[in-house]
Design a protein around this motif. Structure first.
Motif, PDB file in Angstrom:
ATOM      1  N   GLU A   1     -86.727  49.084 -14.160  1.00  0.00           N
ATOM      2  CA  GLU A   1     -86.008  50.045 -14.996  1.00  0.00           C
ATOM      3  C   GLU A   1     -84.502  49.820 -14.935  1.00  0.00           C
ATOM      4  OE1 GLU A   1     -89.240  53.723 -14.612  1.00  0.00           O
ATOM      5  OE2 GLU A   1     -87.486  53.626 -13.297  1.00  0.00           O
ATOM      6  N   GLU A   2     -83.994  49.550 -13.726  1.00  0.00           N
ATOM      7  CA  GLU A   2     -82.561  49.291 -13.600  1.00  0.00           C
ATOM      8  C   GLU A   2     -82.174  48.016 -14.340  1.00  0.00           C
ATOM      9  OE1 GLU A   2     -80.245  51.113 -12.375  1.00  0.00           O
ATOM     10  OE2 GLU A   2     -81.400  52.677 -11.348  1.00  0.00           O
ATOM     11  N   TYR A   3     -83.057  47.018 -14.286  1.00  0.00           N
ATOM     12  CA  TYR A   3     -82.788  45.771 -15.010  1.00  0.00           C
ATOM     13  C   TYR A   3     -82.724  46.042 -16.510  1.00  0.00           C
ATOM     14  CZ  TYR A   3     -83.194  41.003 -16.690  1.00  0.00           C
ATOM     15  OH  TYR A   3     -82.959  39.809 -17.335  1.00  0.00           O
ATOM     16  N   GLN A   4     -83.706  46.791 -17.014  1.00  0.00           N
ATOM     17  CA  GLN A   4     -83.721  47.110 -18.445  1.00  0.00           C
ATOM     18  C   GLN A   4     -82.504  47.940 -18.851  1.00  0.00           C
ATOM     19  OE1 GLN A   4     -86.487  50.065 -20.071  1.00  0.00           O
ATOM     20  NE2 GLN A   4     -87.185  48.504 -21.531  1.00  0.00           N
ATOM     21  N   ALA A   5     -82.091  48.870 -17.965  1.00  0.00           N
ATOM     22  CA  ALA A   5     -80.924  49.698 -18.279  1.00  0.00           C
ATOM     23  C   ALA A   5     -79.675  48.842 -18.439  1.00  0.00           C
ATOM     24  CB  ALA A   5     -80.724  50.741 -17.176  1.00  0.00           C
ATOM     25  N   PHE A   6     -79.546  47.806 -17.611  1.00  0.00           N
ATOM     26  CA  PHE A   6     -78.406  46.891 -17.738  1.00  0.00           C
ATOM     27  C   PHE A   6     -78.463  46.195 -19.102  1.00  0.00           C
ATOM     28  CE2 PHE A   6     -75.903  43.121 -17.460  1.00  0.00           C
ATOM     29  CZ  PHE A   6     -74.895  43.394 -16.556  1.00  0.00           C
ATOM     30  N   LEU A   7     -79.646  45.707 -19.486  1.00  0.00           N
ATOM     31  CA  LEU A   7     -79.773  45.029 -20.775  1.00  0.00           C
ATOM     32  C   LEU A   7     -79.389  45.962 -21.917  1.00  0.00           C
ATOM     33  CD1 LEU A   7     -83.129  43.018 -20.533  1.00  0.00           C
ATOM     34  CD2 LEU A   7     -80.851  42.343 -19.807  1.00  0.00           C
ATOM     35  N   HIS A   8     -79.900  47.186 -21.870  1.00  0.00           N
ATOM     36  CA  HIS A   8     -79.596  48.126 -22.941  1.00  0.00           C
ATOM     37  C   HIS A   8     -78.101  48.433 -22.992  1.00  0.00           C
ATOM     38  CE1 HIS A   8     -83.966  49.809 -23.321  1.00  0.00           C
ATOM     39  NE2 HIS A   8     -83.858  48.538 -23.654  1.00  0.00           N
ATOM     40  N   GLY A   9     -77.472  48.516 -21.821  1.00  0.00           N
ATOM     41  CA  GLY A   9     -76.036  48.757 -21.784  1.00  0.00           C
ATOM     42  C   GLY A   9     -75.245  47.640 -22.415  1.00  0.00           C
ATOM     43  N   GLU A  10     -75.830  46.451 -22.451  1.00  0.00           N
ATOM     44  CA  GLU A  10     -75.179  45.304 -23.079  1.00  0.00           C
ATOM     45  C   GLU A  10     -75.643  45.091 -24.517  1.00  0.00           C
ATOM     46  OE1 GLU A  10     -72.640  43.292 -21.565  1.00  0.00           O
ATOM     47  OE2 GLU A  10     -72.729  45.184 -20.483  1.00  0.00           O
ATOM     48  N   GLY A  11     -76.415  46.046 -25.033  1.00  0.00           N
ATOM     49  CA  GLY A  11     -76.875  45.933 -26.410  1.00  0.00           C
ATOM     50  C   GLY A  11     -78.032  44.983 -26.599  1.00  0.00           C
ATOM     51  N   LEU A  12     -78.746  44.642 -25.526  1.00  0.00           N
ATOM     52  CA  LEU A  12     -79.863  43.699 -25.583  1.00  0.00           C
ATOM     53  C   LEU A  12     -81.164  44.496 -25.547  1.00  0.00           C
ATOM     54  CD1 LEU A  12     -78.387  41.199 -22.987  1.00  0.00           C
ATOM     55  CD2 LEU A  12     -78.498  40.847 -25.457  1.00  0.00           C
ATOM     56  N   ARG A  13     -81.820  44.638 -26.697  1.00  0.00           N
ATOM     57  CA  ARG A  13     -82.986  45.512 -26.788  1.00  0.00           C
ATOM     58  C   ARG A  13     -84.255  44.809 -27.254  1.00  0.00           C
ATOM     59  NH1 ARG A  13     -82.031  50.860 -26.138  1.00  0.00           N
ATOM     60  NH2 ARG A  13     -79.840  51.454 -25.909  1.00  0.00           N
ATOM     61  N   SER A  14     -84.163  43.538 -27.549  1.00  0.00           N
ATOM     62  CA  SER A  14     -85.361  42.799 -27.920  1.00  0.00           C
ATOM     63  C   SER A  14     -86.289  42.678 -26.711  1.00  0.00           C
ATOM     64  CB  SER A  14     -84.980  41.400 -28.410  1.00  0.00           C
ATOM     65  OG  SER A  14     -86.133  40.608 -28.579  1.00  0.00           O
ATOM     66  N   PRO A  15     -87.608  42.728 -26.935  1.00  0.00           N
ATOM     67  CA  PRO A  15     -88.524  42.524 -25.798  1.00  0.00           C
ATOM     68  C   PRO A  15     -88.315  41.164 -25.128  1.00  0.00           C
ATOM     69  CG  PRO A  15     -89.708  43.431 -27.679  1.00  0.00           C
ATOM     70  CD  PRO A  15     -88.349  43.052 -28.179  1.00  0.00           C
ATOM     71  N   ARG A  16     -87.944  40.158 -25.930  1.00  0.00           N
ATOM     72  CA  ARG A  16     -87.731  38.804 -25.402  1.00  0.00           C
ATOM     73  C   ARG A  16     -86.237  38.528 -25.292  1.00  0.00           C
ATOM     74  NH1 ARG A  16     -92.051  35.984 -23.120  1.00  0.00           N
ATOM     75  NH2 ARG A  16     -93.925  36.351 -24.367  1.00  0.00           N
ATOM     76  N   VAL A  17     -85.673  38.749 -24.141  1.00  0.00           N
ATOM     77  CA  VAL A  17     -84.265  38.468 -23.872  1.00  0.00           C
ATOM     78  C   VAL A  17     -84.193  37.369 -22.820  1.00  0.00           C
ATOM     79  CG1 VAL A  17     -82.124  39.377 -22.897  1.00  0.00           C
ATOM     80  CG2 VAL A  17     -83.486  40.799 -24.431  1.00  0.00           C
ATOM     81  N   THR A  18     -83.365  36.365 -23.063  1.00  0.00           N
ATOM     82  CA  THR A  18     -83.196  35.328 -22.049  1.00  0.00           C
ATOM     83  C   THR A  18     -82.111  35.731 -21.059  1.00  0.00           C
ATOM     84  OG1 THR A  18     -81.654  34.141 -23.485  1.00  0.00           O
ATOM     85  CG2 THR A  18     -83.955  33.419 -23.500  1.00  0.00           C
ATOM     86  N   ASP A  19     -82.349  35.420 -19.807  1.00  0.00           N
ATOM     87  CA  ASP A  19     -81.390  35.654 -18.720  1.00  0.00           C
ATOM     88  C   ASP A  19     -81.262  34.336 -17.992  1.00  0.00           C
ATOM     89  OD1 ASP A  19     -80.094  36.228 -16.331  1.00  0.00           O
ATOM     90  OD2 ASP A  19     -81.074  38.169 -16.076  1.00  0.00           O
ATOM     91  N   LYS A  20     -80.105  33.683 -18.151  1.00  0.00           N
ATOM     92  CA  LYS A  20     -79.994  32.336 -17.596  1.00  0.00           C
ATOM     93  C   LYS A  20     -79.105  32.270 -16.353  1.00  0.00           C
ATOM     94  CE  LYS A  20     -76.168  29.888 -19.735  1.00  0.00           C
ATOM     95  NZ  LYS A  20     -75.733  29.291 -18.455  1.00  0.00           N
ATOM     96  N   MET A  21     -79.047  33.360 -15.598  1.00  0.00           N
ATOM     97  CA  MET A  21     -78.330  33.293 -14.332  1.00  0.00           C
ATOM     98  C   MET A  21     -79.102  32.349 -13.395  1.00  0.00           C
ATOM     99  SD  MET A  21     -75.756  34.137 -12.506  1.00  0.00           S
ATOM    100  CE  MET A  21     -74.989  35.545 -13.303  1.00  0.00           C
ATOM    101  N   PRO A  22     -78.535  31.199 -13.028  1.00  0.00           N
ATOM    102  CA  PRO A  22     -79.303  30.214 -12.252  1.00  0.00           C
ATOM    103  C   PRO A  22     -79.875  30.760 -10.950  1.00  0.00           C
ATOM    104  CG  PRO A  22     -77.301  29.228 -13.117  1.00  0.00           C
ATOM    105  CD  PRO A  22     -77.204  30.701 -13.398  1.00  0.00           C
ATOM    106  N   GLY A  23     -79.090  31.596 -10.245  1.00  0.00           N
ATOM    107  CA  GLY A  23     -79.519  32.066  -8.936  1.00  0.00           C
ATOM    108  C   GLY A  23     -80.718  32.985  -8.938  1.00  0.00           C
TER     109      GLY A  23
END
Length: 612
Positions: A428-450
């Motif tokens: 939920e916290e992960y999704q809240a971050f995405l929504h705060g950034e305007g990312l609401r598609s079910p398929r969002v890429t997250d390319k943080m290497p770590g």
């Protein structure tokens, strides 16, 4: 400080207030000597009055008598320890003297004494931003704005804290509110250009960079942001000319020539090569971090000019300087990787099989830096079902919001203490971050290497997520890290043996996750991706459950900006010239090859100067 006297009737009070107003006019006009004379007259009438002593102390500071002025302010606090205005003024003066720890203590006390005093929260937040304690700064700056929404600097500080913590959309929102306060503020337009660039809204970023330049043509930072935005949009020649304009401005030469050097191939007559050489003539006058930046740029230049030995010497010096500034704890990082592999085992997965947040299916593109994560995401961003998120701090923020998970990771609690709710909350916290950034598609890429480190826990938190682990030949990948100026963001890259250990842990992680979660995790070899883009793209889309879409092969047409070190590469067609590039530096990679051991072939060891 004597027992203070005070005006005893309305007429006397009116007279004092009128005199104080006159004193304020003197001070606003810079007539501090006149203000001091008037304050002395009032103190003769009302000796020891704390407000007058306070003002006299500040006036002495303005007159250059800082020690005497601070002594008077301390005298007031001794007798009135909860005088919030004096606490804030003392903190401000300490900050101006560079005594930030002491300043933060005064501001903290002021906040505790007067929780609804906007200036106390504003200054504490600003001091925490200076200390790079952004997470603590944000609530104080938020509170200051709630109490007094019209102070421009508070919005700018809050935007800076949001940018530093990866909350790019929040920074944009804050800065647009600041723009309503002062539409002509160069600082707001410059910061908006930066925030919008990080938010990958390149047209808007370009607009605000250009607006800042209109308002202040000498605003070097605005020129740099404009150049970055143009480059990330694929307008390389325009970007180059913009960086050249920036280089001519006071104090901008190193930053501008460095960006230009990383934008294109340098030739012997390139202006950036001439400019970097001129900067190098005065290298001994630069602070160590700027010197490191120069060394990496000179390394890139010498590489382009065909002298790998000279290039490597510059890279080694840049890494030496960076390592001294930002030490790396190899043992702690190895222990963390080992802890995660030991924690996420079949028993944990079985115990929490019903946990997690469903309805969101992010695609984590991870691996070691410089392993093709940017290229992979650029390709996926061309698919109509995918929304690209870039390198986000969403995972880190989600973990920070889950103290029980952190306690288990740090071995302060047992894994049996974890509940399904802990993993659901992580999702939920992960999704809240995405929504705060305007990312609401079910398929969002997250390319943080770590994120490759946390695949097992993220798989529990987000049961519909998929994970692509990018792999690259260790000599190519690690050398590429060593040659990249990551500064404080990735101190492991400053030492070849540290890099080898990071690869060993990554290799163990990749094998662990693919074995444990074969339906959720897939490796993508970088070499195979550049050799057969369509074949690899088809395999990846099939793994993700997405239909084939040919546009993924035209990643250079993506409208997304590229805000990582891979700008110039991913804006060009997919190519294989970076495969086996390590051989160019083989004579210098002995320590790396030795540390990698059996991961290399006998021929590769020989090419690095080791016995087979």
């Amino acid at each position: 400080m004597t027992s203070p006297a005070a005006p005893t009737d309305a007429a006397a009070l009116d007279s004092v207030n009128a005199e104080l107003a006159r004193i304020a006019r003197h001070q606003n006009a810079g007539r501090f000597a006149e203000a001091g004379t008037a304050l002395d007259r009032l103190l003769e009438q009302y000796p020891g009055h704390p407000r007058l002593v306070h003002l006299k102390g500040l006036n002495l500071v303005h007159l250059g008598q800082a020690e005497e002025g601070m002594a008077l302010l301390d005298e007031v606090i001794t007798h009135q320890p909860e005088d919030v205005a004096v606490l804030v003024d003392i903190g401000t003066l300490l900050a101006q003297q560079g005594k930030m720890d002491a300043a933060r203590e005064k501001f903290q006390t002021a906040v505790e004494v007067a929780p609804n005093y906007a200036l106390a929260h504003a200054n504490l937040g600003a001091a925490l931003v200076v200390a790079k304690d952004y997470a603590r700064a944000i609530p104080h700056l938020d509170r200051a704005i709630a109490l007094d929404p019209d102070v421009l600097d508070v919005h700018l500080n809050l935007a800076q804290a949001c940018l530093r913590t990866g909350h790019f959309q929040r920074a944009v929102d804050v800065l647009f509110r600041a723009l309503a306060i002062d539409p002509q503020s160069v600082a707001v337009h410059v910061n908006l250009a930066h925030a919008l660039f990080r938010r990958e809204r390149h047209e808007a970023a370009e607009h605000h960079a250009r607006r800042a330049i209109e308002l202040a043509p000498q605003a070097g930072e605005a020129w740099l942001h404009l150049g970055n935005t143009l480059a990330a949009s694929g307008r390389m020649e325009e970007a180059a000319q913009t960086f050249l304009r920036a280089a001519a401005l006071p104090g901008m030469a190193l930053s501008a020539f460095t960006r230009l050097a990383n934008l294109r191939k340098i030739k012997s007559d390139s202006p950036e090569w001439q400019g970097l050489q001129a900067v190098a003539q005065k290298a001994d006058q630069l602070p160590d971090e700027a010197r490191a930046t120069l060394e990496f740029a000179l390394g890139k230049a010498q590489d382009d000019l065909g002298d790998p030995d000279a290039a490597f010497a510059h890279y080694a010096e840049g890494n030496r300087l960076t390592r001294a500034l930002f030490p790396y704890d190899r043992a702690a990082n190895t222990a963390r990787a080992e802890r995660l592999r030991a924690l996420v085992i079949p028993a944990l997965l079985d115990r929490h099989a019903g946990a997690g947040l469903r309805g969101v299916a992010p695609v984590f593109v991870c691996g070691l830096p410089r392993s093709g994560t940017t290229l992979m995401e650029q390709m996926l961003s061309r698919h109509p079902a995918v929304q690209a998120g870039g390198e986000m701090l969403a995972v880190q923020r989600a973990f920070q919001a889950n103290p029980r998970l952190r306690a288990v990771l740090e071995e302060r609690a047992a894994d049996t203490d974890l509940t399904d709710d802990d993993f659901t909350r992580l999702g939920e916290e992960y999704q809240a971050f995405l929504h705060g950034e305007g990312l609401r598609s079910p398929r969002v890429t997250d390319k943080m290497p770590g994120n490759q480190l946390y695949i097992g826990l993220l798989a529990l938190a987000l049961p519909e997520a998929k994970f692509l682990i990018m792999r690259r030949h260790p000599l190519d990948g690690l050398m590429s890290n060593y040659l990249q100026n990551f500064g404080q963001n990735q101190p492991v890259s400053t030492d070849l043996e540290d890099l080898a250990e990071s690869w060993r842990q990554f290799d163990l992680n990749a094998k662990h996750w693919t074995s444990l979660l074969p339906d959720r995790v897939q490796e993508v070899p970088y070499e195979a991706l550049v050799a057969d883009p369509e074949g690899q793209a088809r395999a990846v889309l099939e793994f993700l459950g997405l239909d084939w879409h040919g546009d993924v092969l035209d990643h250079t047409a993506s409208t997304r900006q590229v805000n990582t070190a891979s700008v110039a590469q991913v804006r060009a067609p997919i190519y294989g010239t970076s495969v086996a590039r390590w051989r160019r530096y083989g004579a210098h990679l002995g320590p790396l090859a030795k540390a990698l051991g059996e991961a290399l072939t006998a021929e590769e060891r020989l090419a690095c100067g080791l016995d087979a």
